[in-house]
Design a protein around this motif. Structure first.
Motif, PDB file in Angstrom:
ATOM      1  N   GLU A 165       0.815  -1.217   0.000  1.00 24.16           N
ATOM      2  CA  GLU A 165       0.000   0.000   0.000  1.00 24.16           C
ATOM      3  C   GLU A 165       0.848   1.266   0.000  1.00 24.16           C
ATOM      4  OE1 GLU A 165      -2.503  -0.452   3.377  1.00 24.16           O
ATOM      5  OE2 GLU A 165      -3.958  -1.741   2.339  1.00 24.16           O
ATOM      6  N   ASN A 166       2.026   1.180   0.592  1.00 20.77           N
ATOM      7  CA  ASN A 166       2.887   2.351   0.693  1.00 20.77           C
ATOM      8  C   ASN A 166       4.069   2.289  -0.281  1.00 20.77           C
ATOM      9  OD1 ASN A 166       1.994   3.993   3.291  1.00 20.77           O
ATOM     10  ND2 ASN A 166       1.722   1.821   3.728  1.00 20.77           N
ATOM     11  N   GLU A 167       4.024   1.281  -1.169  1.00 24.48           N
ATOM     12  CA  GLU A 167       5.038   1.121  -2.215  1.00 24.48           C
ATOM     13  C   GLU A 167       6.449   1.144  -1.638  1.00 24.48           C
ATOM     14  OE1 GLU A 167       4.285   3.989  -5.269  1.00 24.48           O
ATOM     15  OE2 GLU A 167       2.427   3.021  -5.893  1.00 24.48           O
ATOM     16  N   GLN A 168       6.635   0.405  -0.568  1.00 24.59           N
ATOM     17  CA  GLN A 168       7.964   0.292   0.033  1.00 24.59           C
ATOM     18  C   GLN A 168       8.663  -0.932  -0.527  1.00 24.59           C
ATOM     19  OE1 GLN A 168       7.502   0.203   4.271  1.00 24.59           O
ATOM     20  NE2 GLN A 168       6.976   2.364   4.418  1.00 24.59           N
ATOM     21  N   HIS A 169       9.693  -0.702  -1.294  1.00 21.81           N
ATOM     22  CA  HIS A 169      10.415  -1.814  -1.920  1.00 21.81           C
ATOM     23  C   HIS A 169      11.921  -1.674  -1.708  1.00 21.81           C
ATOM     24  CE1 HIS A 169       6.689  -3.075  -3.786  1.00 21.81           C
ATOM     25  NE2 HIS A 169       6.533  -1.875  -4.295  1.00 21.81           N
ATOM     26  N   LYS A 170      12.316  -1.046  -0.603  1.00 21.50           N
ATOM     27  CA  LYS A 170      13.736  -0.869  -0.338  1.00 21.50           C
ATOM     28  C   LYS A 170      14.391  -2.226  -0.125  1.00 21.50           C
ATOM     29  CE  LYS A 170      16.988   1.691   2.555  1.00 21.50           C
ATOM     30  NZ  LYS A 170      17.149   2.619   3.694  1.00 21.50           N
ATOM     31  N   PRO A 171      15.500  -2.508  -0.826  1.00 18.29           N
ATOM     32  CA  PRO A 171      16.157  -3.812  -0.674  1.00 18.29           C
ATOM     33  C   PRO A 171      16.673  -4.033   0.745  1.00 18.29           C
ATOM     34  CG  PRO A 171      16.958  -2.653  -2.630  1.00 18.29           C
ATOM     35  CD  PRO A 171      16.154  -1.670  -1.828  1.00 18.29           C
ATOM     36  N   GLN A 172      17.008  -5.262   1.034  1.00 17.75           N
ATOM     37  CA  GLN A 172      17.398  -5.673   2.377  1.00 17.75           C
ATOM     38  C   GLN A 172      18.539  -4.836   2.956  1.00 17.75           C
ATOM     39  OE1 GLN A 172      18.498  -9.765   2.433  1.00 17.75           O
ATOM     40  NE2 GLN A 172      18.989  -9.816   4.594  1.00 17.75           N
ATOM     41  N   TRP A 173      19.581  -4.588   2.156  1.00 14.43           N
ATOM     42  CA  TRP A 173      20.733  -3.818   2.630  1.00 14.43           C
ATOM     43  C   TRP A 173      20.792  -2.429   2.000  1.00 14.43           C
ATOM     44  CZ3 TRP A 173      21.959  -9.198   1.767  1.00 14.43           C
ATOM     45  CH2 TRP A 173      22.172  -9.909   2.952  1.00 14.43           C
ATOM     46  N   GLY A 174      19.656  -1.949   1.509  1.00 13.05           N
ATOM     47  CA  GLY A 174      19.624  -0.634   0.906  1.00 13.05           C
ATOM     48  C   GLY A 174      20.102  -0.613  -0.533  1.00 13.05           C
ATOM     49  N   THR A 175      20.502  -1.749  -1.053  1.00 13.17           N
ATOM     50  CA  THR A 175      20.954  -1.866  -2.437  1.00 13.17           C
ATOM     51  C   THR A 175      20.713  -3.297  -2.901  1.00 13.17           C
ATOM     52  OG1 THR A 175      22.837  -1.546  -3.947  1.00 13.17           O
ATOM     53  CG2 THR A 175      23.323  -2.514  -1.807  1.00 13.17           C
ATOM     54  N   ASP A 176      20.563  -3.489  -4.192  1.00 22.70           N
ATOM     55  CA  ASP A 176      20.415  -4.839  -4.717  1.00 22.70           C
ATOM     56  C   ASP A 176      21.733  -5.582  -4.578  1.00 22.70           C
ATOM     57  OD1 ASP A 176      17.740  -4.557  -5.491  1.00 22.70           O
ATOM     58  OD2 ASP A 176      18.332  -3.544  -7.345  1.00 22.70           O
ATOM     59  N   TRP A 177      21.684  -6.736  -3.943  1.00 24.14           N
ATOM     60  CA  TRP A 177      22.906  -7.500  -3.693  1.00 24.14           C
ATOM     61  C   TRP A 177      23.337  -8.207  -4.972  1.00 24.14           C
ATOM     62  CZ3 TRP A 177      25.456  -5.969   0.152  1.00 24.14           C
ATOM     63  CH2 TRP A 177      26.525  -6.709   0.693  1.00 24.14           C
ATOM     64  N   ASP A 178      24.670  -8.343  -5.164  1.00 18.91           N
ATOM     65  CA  ASP A 178      25.170  -8.882  -6.424  1.00 18.91           C
ATOM     66  C   ASP A 178      25.321 -10.389  -6.430  1.00 18.91           C
ATOM     67  OD1 ASP A 178      27.214  -8.696  -4.536  1.00 18.91           O
ATOM     68  OD2 ASP A 178      28.789  -8.416  -6.037  1.00 18.91           O
ATOM     69  N   ILE A 179      25.261 -11.017  -5.262  1.00 19.81           N
ATOM     70  CA  ILE A 179      25.490 -12.459  -5.150  1.00 19.81           C
ATOM     71  C   ILE A 179      24.365 -13.083  -4.335  1.00 19.81           C
ATOM     72  CG2 ILE A 179      27.062 -14.276  -4.369  1.00 19.81           C
ATOM     73  CD1 ILE A 179      28.258 -12.621  -6.585  1.00 19.81           C
ATOM     74  N   GLU A 180      23.974 -14.275  -4.710  1.00 16.57           N
ATOM     75  CA  GLU A 180      22.938 -14.997  -3.967  1.00 16.57           C
ATOM     76  C   GLU A 180      23.416 -15.319  -2.562  1.00 16.57           C
ATOM     77  OE1 GLU A 180      20.383 -19.190  -4.356  1.00 16.57           O
ATOM     78  OE2 GLU A 180      21.789 -18.573  -5.932  1.00 16.57           O
ATOM     79  N   LEU A 181      22.538 -15.155  -1.580  1.00 18.45           N
ATOM     80  CA  LEU A 181      22.890 -15.510  -0.213  1.00 18.45           C
ATOM     81  C   LEU A 181      23.173 -17.002  -0.100  1.00 18.45           C
ATOM     82  CD1 LEU A 181      20.359 -13.498   1.996  1.00 18.45           C
ATOM     83  CD2 LEU A 181      22.729 -12.928   1.467  1.00 18.45           C
ATOM     84  N   ALA A 182      24.116 -17.344   0.773  1.00 18.32           N
ATOM     85  CA  ALA A 182      24.389 -18.755   1.043  1.00 18.32           C
ATOM     86  C   ALA A 182      23.154 -19.392   1.661  1.00 18.32           C
ATOM     87  CB  ALA A 182      25.575 -18.881   1.991  1.00 18.32           C
ATOM     88  N   ASP A 183      22.874 -20.618   1.262  1.00 16.49           N
ATOM     89  CA  ASP A 183      21.742 -21.304   1.886  1.00 16.49           C
ATOM     90  C   ASP A 183      22.234 -22.152   3.058  1.00 16.49           C
ATOM     91  OD1 ASP A 183      22.699 -23.711   0.745  1.00 16.49           O
ATOM     92  OD2 ASP A 183      21.485 -23.393  -1.055  1.00 16.49           O
ATOM     93  N   SER A 184      21.302 -22.769   3.735  1.00 18.35           N
ATOM     94  CA  SER A 184      21.633 -23.486   4.966  1.00 18.35           C
ATOM     95  C   SER A 184      22.639 -24.608   4.733  1.00 18.35           C
ATOM     96  CB  SER A 184      20.361 -24.059   5.593  1.00 18.35           C
ATOM     97  OG  SER A 184      20.638 -24.705   6.809  1.00 18.35           O
ATOM     98  N   SER A 185      22.521 -25.316   3.620  1.00 20.43           N
ATOM     99  CA  SER A 185      23.462 -26.403   3.351  1.00 20.43           C
ATOM    100  C   SER A 185      24.875 -25.868   3.114  1.00 20.43           C
ATOM    101  CB  SER A 185      22.987 -27.237   2.159  1.00 20.43           C
ATOM    102  OG  SER A 185      22.895 -26.451   0.994  1.00 20.43           O
TER     103      SER A 185
END
Length: 248
Positions: A165-185
């Motif tokens: 509703e408020n069009e908030q789409h700020k990325p997690q760290w304030g910028t689009d990350w360049d690498i996929e996060l490590a997964d649990s495995s």
């Protein structure tokens, strides 16, 4: 919002509770249910309590271990009803929703609920970046499993609606990350490699480990490393092992 949120139930004893959870999830537009070694499932009581959410029961994925259930997840949150010997980042459901909301929908997020009588073990909680605690009445704090899931998933849904509703789409760290996060495995392989290396260089005594590995887990999980960062760390560990063996 629902596509990247996974609800994981560990060793659920009463099948009716699984059905109640499925209903709570469907109320909040969540559809991915994973079960770790449930005591009785499938079961007629689960179907009865689901009350129209039997499609979630039919599509539920069953695992032998929690590690299997979260292997492909980048963020893992464990529910905890009590303090631990080693403090971990603890949030309430609303704070959790604020953390989860900015995370891109291609990231898998697992929210893990433990056994009805004793919750999650310390070892299971050590697999999680965050612990979520529902601040219920301290004089009557025990929550039914489905009720706990309903509280957490309600906050997730409200955060999603508010952001839309408020069009908030700020990325997690304030910028689009360049690498996929490590997964649990990925992280579990790192921790195994780290422990082996620390033993090799005589920094960790396997006969008297104290709380070294849980504290290191907390450090790395808090950092939420990406896949390249994990590979760099493992490269450092490999070089350390080679150097140590050469000196021997």
């Amino acid at each position: 919002m629902s596509a990247n949120i996974r609800i994981v139930l560990v060793n659920t004893t009463h099948p009716g509770n699984i059905g109640g959870v499925a209903r709570a999830m469907k109320n909040m537009a969540l559809g991915e249910l994973h079960l770790v070694a449930p005591k009785k499932f499938p079961h007629v009581n689960a179907d009865a309590r689901a009350a129209g959410a039997t499609d979630l029961l039919e599509s539920a994925v069953i695992h032998d271990t929690l590690e299997e259930a979260i292997a492909d997840c980048q963020i893992v949150v464990g529910t905890s009803a009590r303090g631990r010997h080693i403090p971990w980042p603890v949030v309430d459901p609303r704070e959790l929703a604020a953390i989860v909301q900015p995370i891109a929908t291609d990231k898998k997020i697992a929210i893990v609920f433990g056994r009805e009588d004793r919750g999650l073990t310390n070892e299971e909680l050590h697999l999680c970046q965050y612990h979520v605690h529902i601040p219920s009445n301290p004089d009557f704090s025990s929550l039914n499993l489905a009720a706990a899931v309903q509280v957490v998933t309600y906050e997730l849904r409200m955060a999603s609606i508010y952001a839309q509703e408020n069009e908030q789409h700020k990325p997690q760290w304030g910028t689009d990350w360049d690498i996929e996060l490590a997964d649990s495995s990925d992280l579990e392989r790192l921790f195994k490699h780290l422990e082996e290396t620390l033993v090799d260089i005589d920094f960790l005594d396997p006969e008297n480990p104290r709380q070294l590995m849980p504290r290191l887990r907390r450090l790395y999980l808090r950092a939420m490393p990406d896949k390249v960062e994990v590979n760099v760390l493992r490269g450092i560990l490999t070089a350390t092992q080679k150097n140590s063996n050469a000196k021997d």
